[in-house]
Design a protein around this motif. Sequence first.
Motif, PDB file in Angstrom:
ATOM      1  N   HIS A 512      66.625  95.514  25.758  1.00 58.13           N
ATOM      2  CA  HIS A 512      67.687  94.695  25.061  1.00 58.13           C
ATOM      3  C   HIS A 512      67.121  94.405  23.657  1.00 58.13           C
ATOM      4  O   HIS A 512      66.696  93.129  23.290  1.00 58.13           O
ATOM      5  N   THR A 513      67.371  95.166  22.875  1.00 59.13           N
ATOM      6  CA  THR A 513      66.798  95.052  21.332  1.00 59.13           C
ATOM      7  C   THR A 513      67.690  93.716  20.505  1.00 59.13           C
ATOM      8  O   THR A 513      66.993  93.389  19.572  1.00 59.13           O
ATOM      9  N   ASN A 514      68.900  93.608  21.022  1.00 58.41           N
ATOM     10  CA  ASN A 514      69.607  92.415  20.344  1.00 58.41           C
ATOM     11  C   ASN A 514      69.557  91.207  21.212  1.00 58.41           C
ATOM     12  O   ASN A 514      70.402  91.230  22.255  1.00 58.41           O
ATOM     13  N   SER A 515      68.691  90.419  20.999  1.00 59.36           N
ATOM     14  CA  SER A 515      68.360  89.139  21.670  1.00 59.36           C
ATOM     15  C   SER A 515      69.500  88.226  21.917  1.00 59.36           C
ATOM     16  O   SER A 515      69.717  87.344  22.730  1.00 59.36           O
ATOM     17  N   SER A 516      70.531  88.233  20.879  1.00 55.98           N
ATOM     18  CA  SER A 516      71.814  87.535  20.998  1.00 55.98           C
ATOM     19  C   SER A 516      72.978  88.251  21.686  1.00 55.98           C
ATOM     20  O   SER A 516      73.998  87.917  22.064  1.00 55.98           O
ATOM     21  N   ASN A 517      72.696  89.565  22.098  1.00 59.57           N
ATOM     22  CA  ASN A 517      73.717  90.240  23.171  1.00 59.57           C
ATOM     23  C   ASN A 517      73.032  91.066  23.851  1.00 59.57           C
ATOM     24  O   ASN A 517      72.674  92.364  23.465  1.00 59.57           O
ATOM     25  N   TYR A 518      72.995  90.666  25.068  1.00 58.77           N
ATOM     26  CA  TYR A 518      72.245  91.410  26.317  1.00 58.77           C
ATOM     27  C   TYR A 518      73.069  92.511  26.619  1.00 58.77           C
ATOM     28  O   TYR A 518      72.650  93.503  27.498  1.00 58.77           O
ATOM     29  N   THR A 519      74.224  92.593  26.271  1.00 57.96           N
ATOM     30  CA  THR A 519      75.223  93.784  26.776  1.00 57.96           C
ATOM     31  C   THR A 519      74.889  95.110  26.034  1.00 57.96           C
ATOM     32  O   THR A 519      75.337  96.299  26.379  1.00 57.96           O
ATOM     33  N   VAL A 520      74.051  95.169  24.934  1.00 61.12           N
ATOM     34  CA  VAL A 520      73.786  96.032  24.015  1.00 61.12           C
ATOM     35  C   VAL A 520      72.151  96.224  24.613  1.00 61.12           C
ATOM     36  O   VAL A 520      71.319  95.527  24.730  1.00 61.12           O
ATOM     37  N   PHE A 521      71.923  97.847  24.998  1.00 63.64           N
ATOM     38  CA  PHE A 521      70.746  98.307  25.204  1.00 63.64           C
ATOM     39  C   PHE A 521      70.470  99.665  24.847  1.00 63.64           C
ATOM     40  O   PHE A 521      71.239 100.410  24.421  1.00 63.64           O
ATOM     41  N   SER A 522      69.142  99.785  24.935  1.00 61.05           N
ATOM     42  CA  SER A 522      68.668 101.253  24.560  1.00 61.05           C
ATOM     43  C   SER A 522      67.745 101.860  25.373  1.00 61.05           C
ATOM     44  O   SER A 522      66.901 101.167  25.744  1.00 61.05           O
ATOM     45  N   CYS A 523      67.692 103.150  25.525  1.00 65.60           N
ATOM     46  CA  CYS A 523      66.690 103.951  26.259  1.00 65.60           C
ATOM     47  C   CYS A 523      65.745 104.780  25.329  1.00 65.60           C
ATOM     48  O   CYS A 523      64.844 105.151  25.830  1.00 65.60           O
TER      49      CYS A 523
END
Length: 560
Positions: A512-523
Amino acid sequence: QCHANGQYATLPTTCVSCHLPDYQKTTTPNHVAASFPQTCETCHSTTQWLGAVFNHNATKFPLTGKHSTATCAQCHVNGQYATLPTTCVSCHLPDYQKTTSPNHVAAGFPQTCETCHNTTQWLGAVFNHNATKFPLTGKHSTATCAQCHANGQYATLPTTCVSCHLPDYQKTTTPNHVAAGFPQTCETCHNTNQWLGATFNHNTTKFPLTGKHTTVACATCHVNNQYATLPTTCVSCHLPDFQKTISPNHVTAGFPQTCETCHTTTQWLGAVFNHNTTKFPLTGKHTTVACATCHVNNQYATLPTTCVSCHLPDYQQTTSPNHVAAGFPQDCTLCHNTTQWPGATFNHSATKFPLTGKHTTVACLTCYVNNQYATLPTTCVSCHLPEYQKTTNPNHVTAGFPQTCETCHSTTQWPGATFNHNTTAFPLTGKHTSTACASCHINGVYKGTPTLCYSCHTPEYKSTTNPNHVAAGFPTTCETCHNTTQWPGATFNHTWFPITSGNHNVPCASCHTNSSNYTVFSCMTSGCHSQTTTDNHHKGVKGYVYNAINCYSCHPNGKS
């Protein structure tokens, strides 16, 4: 002389083989006529042939007494030896027939002479009456035979006393046996030792004599020679005593006429009544109270057995507490006993409000103000309303606490009340169990306090930066990650993508690279799943695109 004609080897050895001529010619007695046996040695010996002696004791009839000196011919008349009978009467029948004292024939005596006679002396015969069904005892043993056996009556003489003593029975006047209807069994009172001074054993009747009865003359009770029909009840003799007794008056009191209830045969006066045989046994002080104290005006049969029937004045005049004003029941036994009337003790445990703890030592008037007993409420607040109203820690009134004091207080100790939060819709667990009430119930607010974690833990929710709950838009259901045991170290159940498989168990920020939006993730961050390696694994896979969304669409469980 013996071996005649040179006969040696075949010569017999019996006496008669030589002495047969002597046997045949003997006439005193005539051996042949008497059919004597030819065993000469029975009577003869080799010392002297003449003067033979016969041992009569070797026969079935040994000679004793006068028989031993009688000549053979006296008994063996006409040379009768072999068939001579051995009964006494075979010789003594003439003596039997001519005897007149008593007359044996007329009396029907048996012809067994040996019953009374012996061989020593014929006269002076003795009969053993004890061998009969009527042994002689006492005066009977010295009576002559003729006194009882009148007119030579022996065989049919009855053995009952009255058969001889009927005249005595009929002429007796003290008491008159005939008029009294006495039975004719003389042996009931008389004995053979002494006819006069007869003694009757009253203990063999249905009315044994005891106490003073044993010394009373027969005529005292058996008035007018009444014996057979005399009643055995005490009152049949003691009715005059019953009627004239005035302490207490038996007649007016309606006493039963069973004298034995109170009186004994040992002593008529000083009668004792066993009150314990009634429906009202006496105990305690009652045992020493005089009869007249309770049985006023000779009232016995209808006297009530309730305490209040005697103690109503005590009930009415008691002021501590006032029984009448308090409406106390008139069942004195609830508090009083027969041992001691003052110092009554009431068992409060028998009521709907048993006393426990401090209540057991409180004086009655502390609760029963103004003599209020029957209508006193049993709720705690009926007495403890002042405590409820003045309590400030917490303030019960402003907090709207219910007035059921027993919810927190006990009778053992009023201060230090304990509230069991587990009886509410919000049981306390973990750190909540040691938290002061005011920490949650701020400003004394109890009723309406929310039960959501967020209602208390809003500051923690807003101040948390790892991760930032507000910026990340985390839900306010704290219990999703936190528990009451320990607030830090929350654990999130990663439901949509298991992070327990492979190398996915990494810090949240790795994906979860965007701490303000946990719906965004990267593998692909932090060196995970490089494009070179991933492309090599997906050669020939239709629709393959190297980005996180496509990875998740094919690998929702994180597995290859």
